[in-house]
Design a protein around this motif. Structure first.
Motif, short mmCIF file in Angstrom:
data_model
loop_
_atom_site.label_atom_id
_atom_site.label_comp_id
_atom_site.label_asym_id
_atom_site.label_seq_id
_atom_site.Cartn_x
_atom_site.Cartn_y
_atom_site.Cartn_z
N LEU A 44 -6.43 3.59 7.33
CA LEU A 44 -5.21 2.86 7.00
C LEU A 44 -5.51 1.48 6.45
O LEU A 44 -6.48 0.83 6.86
CB LEU A 44 -4.34 2.72 8.24
CG LEU A 44 -3.76 4.01 8.83
CD1 LEU A 44 -3.23 3.74 10.24
CD2 LEU A 44 -2.67 4.56 7.94
N PRO A 45 -4.65 1.00 5.55
CA PRO A 45 -4.78 -0.41 5.15
C PRO A 45 -4.49 -1.32 6.35
O PRO A 45 -3.84 -0.91 7.31
CB PRO A 45 -3.70 -0.57 4.07
CG PRO A 45 -2.71 0.50 4.36
CD PRO A 45 -3.49 1.66 4.93
N VAL A 46 -5.01 -2.52 6.27
CA VAL A 46 -4.80 -3.52 7.32
C VAL A 46 -3.81 -4.56 6.79
O VAL A 46 -4.00 -5.10 5.69
CB VAL A 46 -6.11 -4.21 7.72
CG1 VAL A 46 -5.86 -5.28 8.79
CG2 VAL A 46 -7.12 -3.17 8.22
N LEU A 47 -2.76 -4.82 7.56
CA LEU A 47 -1.78 -5.81 7.17
C LEU A 47 -1.80 -6.95 8.18
O LEU A 47 -1.48 -6.75 9.35
CB LEU A 47 -0.39 -5.18 7.09
CG LEU A 47 0.63 -5.99 6.29
CD1 LEU A 47 1.62 -5.09 5.60
CD2 LEU A 47 1.35 -6.99 7.18
N VAL A 48 -2.21 -8.12 7.73
CA VAL A 48 -2.25 -9.32 8.58
C VAL A 48 -0.93 -10.04 8.42
O VAL A 48 -0.56 -10.46 7.32
CB VAL A 48 -3.43 -10.24 8.19
CG1 VAL A 48 -3.49 -11.43 9.15
CG2 VAL A 48 -4.74 -9.47 8.20
N PHE B 232 -11.16 -1.71 5.52
CA PHE B 232 -11.36 -3.15 5.30
C PHE B 232 -11.33 -3.52 3.82
O PHE B 232 -11.29 -4.70 3.47
CB PHE B 232 -12.70 -3.58 5.91
CG PHE B 232 -12.73 -3.47 7.41
CD1 PHE B 232 -12.04 -4.37 8.20
CD2 PHE B 232 -13.46 -2.45 8.02
CE1 PHE B 232 -12.06 -4.27 9.59
CE2 PHE B 232 -13.49 -2.35 9.40
CZ PHE B 232 -12.78 -3.25 10.19
N GLY B 233 -11.34 -2.53 2.95
CA GLY B 233 -11.23 -2.79 1.53
C GLY B 233 -9.80 -2.91 1.05
O GLY B 233 -9.55 -3.21 -0.12
N ARG B 234 -8.85 -2.64 1.94
CA ARG B 234 -7.42 -2.74 1.60
C ARG B 234 -6.73 -3.58 2.67
O ARG B 234 -6.06 -3.06 3.56
CB ARG B 234 -6.79 -1.36 1.51
CG ARG B 234 -7.24 -0.54 0.32
CD ARG B 234 -6.37 0.71 0.17
NE ARG B 234 -6.48 1.58 1.35
CZ ARG B 234 -5.52 2.40 1.77
NH1 ARG B 234 -4.35 2.41 1.16
NH2 ARG B 234 -5.71 3.17 2.82
N GLY C 12 -3.80 -7.73 -1.65
CA GLY C 12 -2.49 -8.24 -2.04
C GLY C 12 -1.88 -9.11 -0.97
O GLY C 12 -2.31 -9.10 0.19
N CYS C 13 -0.89 -9.89 -1.36
CA CYS C 13 -0.15 -10.76 -0.44
C CYS C 13 1.34 -10.53 -0.62
O CYS C 13 1.81 -10.32 -1.75
CB CYS C 13 -0.49 -12.23 -0.69
SG CYS C 13 -2.18 -12.70 -0.30
N GLN D 272 5.32 0.83 -1.49
CA GLN D 272 4.83 1.10 -2.83
C GLN D 272 3.76 0.10 -3.24
O GLN D 272 2.74 0.44 -3.85
CB GLN D 272 6.00 1.07 -3.81
CG GLN D 272 5.61 1.35 -5.27
CD GLN D 272 5.33 2.81 -5.52
OE1 GLN D 272 5.57 3.66 -4.66
NE2 GLN D 272 4.81 3.11 -6.69
N PHE D 273 3.96 -1.16 -2.89
CA PHE D 273 3.00 -2.23 -3.20
C PHE D 273 1.67 -1.99 -2.49
O PHE D 273 0.60 -2.16 -3.08
CB PHE D 273 3.59 -3.57 -2.79
CG PHE D 273 2.72 -4.77 -3.06
CD1 PHE D 273 2.52 -5.22 -4.36
CD2 PHE D 273 2.12 -5.46 -2.01
CE1 PHE D 273 1.73 -6.34 -4.60
CE2 PHE D 273 1.34 -6.57 -2.24
CZ PHE D 273 1.15 -7.02 -3.54
N VAL D 274 1.73 -1.58 -1.23
CA VAL D 274 0.52 -1.41 -0.42
C VAL D 274 -0.22 -0.12 -0.77
O VAL D 274 -1.45 -0.11 -0.93
CB VAL D 274 0.86 -1.46 1.09
CG1 VAL D 274 -0.32 -1.01 1.94
CG2 VAL D 274 1.31 -2.86 1.48
N HIS D 275 0.52 0.98 -0.88
CA HIS D 275 -0.13 2.27 -1.06
C HIS D 275 -0.28 2.68 -2.51
O HIS D 275 -0.92 3.70 -2.81
CB HIS D 275 0.62 3.35 -0.27
CG HIS D 275 0.43 3.23 1.20
ND1 HIS D 275 -0.77 3.54 1.83
CD2 HIS D 275 1.26 2.80 2.18
CE1 HIS D 275 -0.65 3.32 3.13
NE2 HIS D 275 0.57 2.87 3.37
N GLY D 276 0.32 1.91 -3.43
CA GLY D 276 0.10 2.16 -4.85
C GLY D 276 0.74 3.44 -5.33
O GLY D 276 1.78 3.86 -4.85
#
Length: 365
Positions: free
Chosen positions: A90-94, A173-175, A209-210, A336-340
């Motif tokens: 999974l992507p990581v969202l801080v 960690f790449g996303r 991304g931010c 959509q922004f996170v998962h493309g």
């Protein structure tokens, strides 16, 4: 004689009085001390449902021993929405909460619900982090703490089997995406600048991304939406000005670089390699013109920034109504922004008549 005079003067000195009272949550006294009542309106549970039934695990972790700072880590226990099934990381969202740099915490039920929903609905590993608050710790303390969160994540990225088990098992960690609302949006911008200028070396962690939701920026010159904002609302210009007085270094104006990205003392952003930035604005946010101006300036520099506007909404609407229709639209846009995937504005906006897109598209990262 002098000691008697000194003792007498001391005995007659008036007790400290309140200089600034911010919502009854934080009070600055005349002697420089700060009090935070143990109970305030922020202590009360919000009216919305916490939704404890969501299949999301969470736990609290210390990320900065020196300052006793913690974050809350969330991990969905299902892989809903993931192409490829449960094997894909999974992507990581801080996530950095709002509060004008002066109030709130990841522990407050509203921010807890926001993080739960993000973790489940994107889905993503969510790190919801606290940071030092003003006026005890004035800016740039909060910005430094945000960098420490990313450095903490970097240590886990290079730790291999010694990393936190949830991160080792589930995190890509790449996303990594940085998301903040209000003052957290200000922090998200700061991280984008530090990362894009090479000041935040966290490889192999990659900020993909931010997301800035109603970013809390300021300036001495009023924008139109600030000048005409009503005074009889909670999120008023007077409150925002007060929080800037409490958060900025003593004597600083709202043109300080921590408040105004384009102020007279702010470093130019032309050569900063920004990661993709998604900015979410609300029609009735008194900061809406400042937010739109921020996007316009970055676009003029050729930065990868997009603006999505939510009609009929106010500042920090996602925090106040995390299960509302506007929040549903927000989640679709950020997913959509996170998962493309292929740009699909119609799908992102589907079912959300309150959502309006300006120059709206998504890029593959």
């Amino acid at each position: 004689m002098s000691s008697l005079s000194s003792s007498s003067a001391s005995a007659s000195a008036p007790p400290p009085h309140v200089v600034e009272d911010c919502l009854g949550v934080v009070q600055l006294l005349s002697d420089g001390t700060v009090t935070r009542p143990t109970r305030s309106f922020l202590s009360d549970p919000p009216v919305h449902d916490v939704r404890r039934d969501l299949p999301v695990q969470w736990k609290d972790v210390v990320y900065d021993e020196a300052h006793r700072l913690r974050l809350r880590m969330y991990r969905p226990t299902t892989s809903i929405g993931l192409a490829g099934g449960g094997e894909k990381k999974l992507p990581v969202l801080v996530y950095f909460h709002g509060g004008g740099f002066c109030i709130a915490s990841f522990e407050h039920p509203s921010f807890h619900v926001v993080a739960l929903r993000i973790a489940h609905d994107l889905p993503a590993i969510v790190l919801s982090a606290d940071y030092r608050l003003a006026p005890e710790h004035r800016l740039p303390a909060a910005h430094h703490d945000a960098e420490t969160v990313l450095s903490w994540l970097h240590r886990h990225a290079v730790a291999g089997s010694a990393a936190d088990a949830w991160l080792a098992e589930s995190a890509d960690f790449g996303r990594v995406f940085v998301w903040g609302d209000s003052s957290g949006g200000n922090i998200s911008h700061h991280i984008a600048v530090r990362y894009g200028s090479g000041g935040l070396d966290i490889n192999p962690v990659r900020i993909a991304g931010c997301v800035l939701l109603g970013p809390y920026f300021g300036g001495e010159e009023r924008m139109a939406s600030e000048a005409c904002s009503p005074a009889d609302v909670l999120m008023s210009l007077a409150l925002f000005d007060q929080m800037w007085r409490l958060a900025l270094p003593a004597g600083a104006t709202r043109d300080h670089p921590a408040a105004n990205p384009f102020g007279p003392e702010s470093a130019p952003l032309d050569d900063v390699a920004f990661p993709p930035v998604l900015v979410l604005n609300a029609e009735h946010d008194l900061l809406r013109d400042r937010t739109a101006d921020y996007v316009a300036r970055l676009k003029a520099m050729g930065k990868p920034v997009e603006l999505v506007e939510f009609d009929g909404q106010e500042h920090a609407f996602f925090v106040y109504e995390p299960w509302g229709a506007a929040a549903d639209g927000l989640i679709r846009v950020v997913r959509q922004f996170v998962h493309g995937g292929a740009p699909d504005t119609a799908a992102a906006l589907s079912g959300s008549p309150e959502l309006h897109s300006t120059n709206f598209f998504f890029r593959h990262f």
